[in-house]
Design an enzyme around this catalytic site. Structure first.
Site, mmCIF file in Angstrom:
data_model
loop_
_atom_site.group_PDB
_atom_site.id
_atom_site.type_symbol
_atom_site.label_atom_id
_atom_site.label_comp_id
_atom_site.label_asym_id
_atom_site.label_seq_id
_atom_site.Cartn_x
_atom_site.Cartn_y
_atom_site.Cartn_z
ATOM 1 C CG ASP A 53 3.664 -3.100 0.758
ATOM 2 O OD1 ASP A 53 4.639 -3.846 0.905
ATOM 3 O OD2 ASP A 53 3.354 -2.206 1.563
ATOM 4 C CG HIS A 83 4.044 4.845 3.299
ATOM 5 N ND1 HIS A 83 4.786 5.520 4.245
ATOM 6 C CD2 HIS A 83 4.551 3.585 3.260
ATOM 7 C CE1 HIS A 83 5.696 4.710 4.741
ATOM 8 N NE2 HIS A 83 5.572 3.537 4.174
#
Length: 436
Positions: free
Chosen positions: A364, A307
């Site tokens: 996700d 991320h």
């Protein structure tokens, strides 16, 4: 007032810029006076090191894996609040009292119906239209039915306007899904909660009534809460940029939806499922794809890992990981992709290559598997993201328009094109005659 200053030396001359400190001890150099003082600007492609605003909404510490809404840890919010209460917290800044919760729920119910004339708009979309494109168009069209939604006309009616949008957004999302399936739309019910109402509008049918499962409703609340806001990401930045021009709220949110629709932002959980399916089809697939991820000459990247902000575990992923297996077992779903996902994550966490690069599973990685188990189709995954993110977009827009130093966003650039040159004479046209 700042207590410290950063010094910048240019051609023997020194300039001072204030160091600003946030409530959690973060420091930032205020360079708003840089061009005025020095005649220069900064270059920061993709805004990797640029803070675009002051905000009181969401706090993230990527090194420590911390996420808080209005100062409250995300771990506490998912355990103690519903999505509706979280939306209220983001937009209003406080957890609602019992009376406020009751009033807010009533407003959500009263504003859940889509204008009947707008229902016919869905007939103009082709059957295969992606729900995100439909969503963006329909939300933009809301401004023609509710015109007084610009920043100058909301001082007295902002609560009603934002509540209407949060409520009607789920109705548009469910209608978009029904349109893509060629099924009749299901209207919202006054006796159901926010998430239960959405699930019923999605899956109820005249020939097969939908049975509402409290555990699925609870899981839906968690997923929406975890996506409700995430600081100055791509779509939130789009909302603030568009909104800074005093564009109406609906057009502003439509811009956020379009920004979210890209595969590098809202489409990541669908990309994770696509990757897991490919691994499942290949013999020895996990090792094969791990090797591909390590090969610097291979464009493949592990989806659902890493991320921009988090350099350790994504706190949202930690929350839903433990719920993923539980909800699948509860539903009696034996999804081979879950087993692959868990083994893949386990092997990544033991591999120095990925550990050294801070590649941990993000939100996700597991959300797509849960949505799949609930029955949400893959082309609706990004819509679910938008449904959760809506309160965050609204709170960020609201904070921006109420700011004392609000200005239209207008970045600078460093021009690297051609220097001054004369325009060449255009070539002479040939005089060609035609005989007919």
């Amino acid at each position: 007032m700042p207590n410290e200053y950063a010094e910048l030396s240019i051609n023997g001359k020194t300039y001072k810029f204030p160091i600003m400190t946030g409530s959690e001890g973060e420091n930032a150099i205020d360079i708003s006076g840089l061009r005025k003082k020095t005649g220069m600007i900064t270059i920061d492609p993709s805004f990797m090191n640029t803070g675009s605003c002051y905000s009181k909404i969401t706090y993230i510490d990527g090194e420590k894996g911390i996420l808080r809404y209005r100062g409250i840890p995300i771990e506490q919010i998912v355990e103690k609040l519903s999505f509706v209460e979280t939306a209220y917290l983001l937009v209003h800044g406080t957890v609602p009292t019992h009376k406020q919760r009751k009033t807010y729920s009533r407003l959500l119910t009263e504003n859940s119906l889509l204008h009947e004339d707008m229902r016919h708009f869905f007939d103009g979309f082709p059957r295969g239209a992606h729900p995100m494109s439909t969503m963006a168009t329909m939300v933009n069209a809301l401004s023609t039915f509710y015109p007084n939604v610009d920043s100058l006309s909301l001082k007295e009616d902002i609560d009603k306007t934002t509540t209407r949008l949060i409520s009607i957004f789920r109705t548009i999302a469910a209608f978009a899904y029904k349109k893509s399936k060629g099924q009749p739309v299901v209207y919202p019910r006054h006796d159901l909660s926010y998430c239960a109402n959405f699930l019923n509008m999605m899956f109820d049918s005249p020939v097969k009534p939908y049975e509402i499962d409290p555990e699925i409703v609870s899981m839906m609340n968690k997923l929406l809460i975890l996506h409700a806001d995430h600081e100055q990401n791509c779509s939130t930045t789009a909302v603030r940029v568009i909104g800074s021009a005093q564009v109406n709220l609906y057009a502003t949110i439509s811009a956020g939806i379009n920004a979210l629709s890209g595969p590098l932002h809202g489409g990541a959980n669908q990309a994770v499922l696509d990757m897991l399916k490919k691994i499942n089809r290949k013999k020895g697939g996990i090792q094969l794809y791990l090797d591909k991820a390590k090969d610097k000459n291979d464009p493949f990247r592990l989806m659902g890992f890493g991320h921009r902000l988090y350099k350790t575990f994504d706190p949202r992923a930690k929350i839903i990981k433990k719920d993923c297996r539980r909800i699948l077992e509860k539903l009696g779903k034996k999804d081979p992709l879950l087993a692959i996902a868990m083994e893949l994550e386990d092997r990544v966490l033991k591999d120095d290559y990925f550990i050294s690069r801070g590649l941990y599973a993000n939100v996700d990685f597991y959300s797509g598997i849960i949505y799949r188990a609930i029955g949400i189709p893959e082309n609706m995954f990004t819509v679910m993201f938008a449904l959760g993110r809506l309160p965050g977009w609204i709170s960020q827009w609201q904070e921006m328009i109420r700011s004392d130093n609000r200005k239209i966003v207008r970045p600078r650039q460093l021009y690297i094109g051609e220097k001054l040159r004369d325009c060449p004479e255009p070539p002479e046209l040939l005089d060609v005659s035609y005989n007919y």
